[in-house]
Design an enzyme around this catalytic site. Structure first.
Site, PDB file in Angstrom:
ATOM      1  N   THR A   1       3.295   0.812  -1.166  1.00  0.00           N
ATOM      2  CA  THR A   1       3.496   2.149  -1.226  1.00  0.00           C
ATOM      3  C   THR A   1       3.699   2.803  -0.128  1.00  0.00           C
ATOM      4  OG1 THR A   1       0.193   1.070  -0.818  1.00  0.00           O
ATOM      5  CG2 THR A   1       1.206   3.126  -1.040  1.00  0.00           C
TER       6      THR A   1
ATOM      7  N   HIS B   1      -5.327   4.650  -4.327  1.00  0.00           N
ATOM      8  CA  HIS B   1      -5.530   3.304  -4.377  1.00  0.00           C
ATOM      9  C   HIS B   1      -6.481   2.876  -5.757  1.00  0.00           C
ATOM     10  CE1 HIS B   1      -2.861   2.039  -0.527  1.00  0.00           C
ATOM     11  NE2 HIS B   1      -3.482   2.731  -0.380  1.00  0.00           N
TER      12      HIS B   1
ATOM     13  N   ARG C   1       5.716  -4.139   9.117  1.00  0.00           N
ATOM     14  CA  ARG C   1       5.743  -5.663   9.704  1.00  0.00           C
ATOM     15  C   ARG C   1       6.924  -5.838   9.366  1.00  0.00           C
ATOM     16  NH1 ARG C   1       3.623 -10.298   8.695  1.00  0.00           N
ATOM     17  NH2 ARG C   1       3.732 -10.302   6.978  1.00  0.00           N
TER      18      ARG C   1
HETATM   19  P1  A3P Z   1       4.337  -7.273   5.344  1.00  0.00           P
HETATM   20  O1  A3P Z   1       3.150  -6.952   6.072  1.00  0.00           O
HETATM   21  O2  A3P Z   1       4.519  -7.796   4.445  1.00  0.00           O
HETATM   22  O3  A3P Z   1       5.350  -7.046   6.309  1.00  0.00           O
HETATM   23  P2  A3P Z   1       1.795  -0.665   2.294  1.00  0.00           P
HETATM   24  O4  A3P Z   1       2.577   0.089   2.510  1.00  0.00           O
HETATM   25  O5  A3P Z   1       0.836  -0.812   0.785  1.00  0.00           O
HETATM   26  O6  A3P Z   1       0.625  -0.961   3.050  1.00  0.00           O
HETATM   27  O7  A3P Z   1       2.633  -2.337   2.697  1.00  0.00           O
HETATM   28  C1  A3P Z   1       3.351  -2.743   3.725  1.00  0.00           C
HETATM   29  C2  A3P Z   1       4.041  -3.945   3.187  1.00  0.00           C
HETATM   30  O8  A3P Z   1       5.091  -3.246   2.559  1.00  0.00           O
HETATM   31  C3  A3P Z   1       4.061  -4.510   4.709  1.00  0.00           C
HETATM   32  O9  A3P Z   1       4.561  -5.785   4.359  1.00  0.00           O
HETATM   33  C4  A3P Z   1       5.111  -3.958   5.692  1.00  0.00           C
HETATM   34  O10 A3P Z   1       6.073  -4.453   6.540  1.00  0.00           O
HETATM   35  C5  A3P Z   1       6.564  -3.476   3.990  1.00  0.00           C
HETATM   36  N1  A3P Z   1       6.656  -2.726   3.700  1.00  0.00           N
HETATM   37  C6  A3P Z   1       6.710  -1.167   4.026  1.00  0.00           C
HETATM   38  N2  A3P Z   1       7.809  -0.585   3.933  1.00  0.00           N
HETATM   39  C7  A3P Z   1       8.967  -0.950   3.142  1.00  0.00           C
HETATM   40  C8  A3P Z   1      10.096  -1.115   3.457  1.00  0.00           C
HETATM   41  N3  A3P Z   1      10.616   0.248   3.010  1.00  0.00           N
HETATM   42  N4  A3P Z   1      10.813  -1.741   2.412  1.00  0.00           N
HETATM   43  C9  A3P Z   1       9.868  -2.666   1.624  1.00  0.00           C
HETATM   44  N5  A3P Z   1       8.993  -3.158   2.322  1.00  0.00           N
HETATM   45  C10 A3P Z   1       8.553  -1.961   3.334  1.00  0.00           C
END
Ligand code: A3P
Length: 350
Positions: free
Chosen positions: A82, A141, A298
């Site tokens: 997201t 969501h 993360r």
């Molecule tokens: P991981 O926990 O596997 O590292 P959301 O944004 O839906 O909460 O999802 C979070 C996930 O997207 C996390 O995955 C996070 O590290 C990853 N994420 C956040 N920013 C990102 C980016 N710019 N490019 C790729 N993945 C990203």
């Protein structure tokens, strides 16, 4: 054009009639089946397991939210990418308003640039959404079938991102462990795994969430753009171009020649965003669910599930997804690889 929101303000105390409605709402919620794991407490509502804390706002959105015809919604099952999609959509849409070298994403968390509808309603800040000038970019969501008719039947559009369910679960577990109140015991991964397989995790079952948007994207490609996290990783430039076309602002020849698409990809990359001060500090959320901005960045990437699941667990989760997505034309994560040797599973999706 999307306007940057101001700082949150405290909601006013409820009026007597609102207080009565709140009471009726919590009485109703208390009758619904319970699910979830650890800090994720869900209730089964209209076929989906909705976070208990978010349910009143979901119900209010169903009743009161008035979309505008030019609204654009960034949609996802939580932890599917997201934050990334918000950043890319916002940067693409506002590229002529803000030069990329001085873009708001350099000083604001993507969640402050694209507000989440459920969160604003939860915090009693629906007026912030109303105050945004058109065309708005908002995030949700909520499953497609839970959206009010006003959203599905109007001309507003949805950009959906999905991710390998195994990585989504791992990401969610880490996120919840990191943001868990200190008074709460840690949740063993296996407990989260079981709830996820049963579908009772937040806005689960994930496959139903994904399928609803997938089907709508097939039925009305002009209304729903369906993206996959892993494909965005493999081919970010192509996906940003596709997104720009979908939201009605394709890149001009001059922009293409000037490398604007690549600049957007770079600005929104995991490494770039993760290391910005705005994403290392500050918080998101509201009463009962405050999270630090750094929790959204993360590890990034695909395949971290291998560090958390045995091959048997992975096979079980893939098997459930494969079964649920059967005949839909959609595959998720490594299910696609297995599908290649499985006659009764249709060809890969997009
Ligand atoms: P991981 O926990 O596997 O590292 P959301 O944004 O839906 O909460 O999802 C979070 C996930 O997207 C996390 O995955 C996070 O590290 C990853 N994420 C956040 N920013 C990102 C980016 N710019 N490019 C790729 N993945 C990203």
């Amino acid at each position: 054009m999307a306007m940057l929101p101001s700082l949150p303000t405290s909601p006013l105390p409820p009026k007597p009639q609102e207080a009565q409605e709140d009471q009726e709402c919590s009485d109703f919620i208390s009758t619904l089946p319970r699910g979830g794991w650890g800090p994720i407490r869900t209730r089964k509502y209209q076929g989906f397991w909705v976070l208990e804390i978010a349910l009143p706002s979901v119900m209010t959105i169903q009743k009161n939210f008035k979309p505008r015809p030019d609204d654009l919604f960034v949609v996802s099952y939580p932890k599917s990418g997201t934050t990334w999609l918000k950043a890319i959509t916002f940067a693409t849409k506002t590229r002529t308003q803000y030069p990329l070298s001085h873009h708001p994403l350099l000083s604001l968390n993507p969640h402050d640039c694209v507000l989440n509808l459920e969160e604003c309603f939860h915090k009693g800040q629906a007026s912030k959404i109303e105050a945004l000038p058109s065309p708005r970019i908002l995030a949700i969501h909520m499953p497609y079938s839970l959206l009010p008719d006003s959203m599905t039947s109007s001309s507003c559009r949805f950009v959906y991102i999905c991710r390998d369910p195994k990585d989504t679960l791992v990401s969610m577990w880490h996120f919840r462990e990191k943001t868990r109140p200190k008074t709460m015991e840690p949740t063993p991964f296996i407990e989260a795994f079981e709830a996820f397989c049963e579908g009772t995790s937040a806005v689960g079952p994930m496959w139903d969430h994904v399928l609803e948007y997938w089907r709508e994207s097939q039925r009305r490609p002009e209304k729903v753009l369906f993206l996959k996290y892993e494909e965005m990783m493999d081919e970010p430039v192509g996906k940003v171009r596709r997104l720009a076309e979908f939201i009605g602002c394709p890149f001009s020849e001059a922009e293409e020649k000037g490398g604007v698409v690549q600049e957007i990809v770079k600005l929104c990359s995991f490494e770039k965003l993760k290391n910005l001060e705005a994403n290392k500090t500050g918080t998101q959320g509201g009463p009962g669910m405050v999270v630090t901005n750094d929790s959204f960045f993360r590890k990034g990437g695909a395949g971290d599930w291998k560090n958390h699941m045995s091959p048997e667990m992975a096979q079980r989760l893939d098997g459930i997804a494969q079964q649920k997505l059967r005949e839909s034309g959609l595959t998720l994560g490594s299910v696609g690889l297995e599908a290649a040797s499985c006659n009764d599973v249709p060809a890969r999706g997009p």
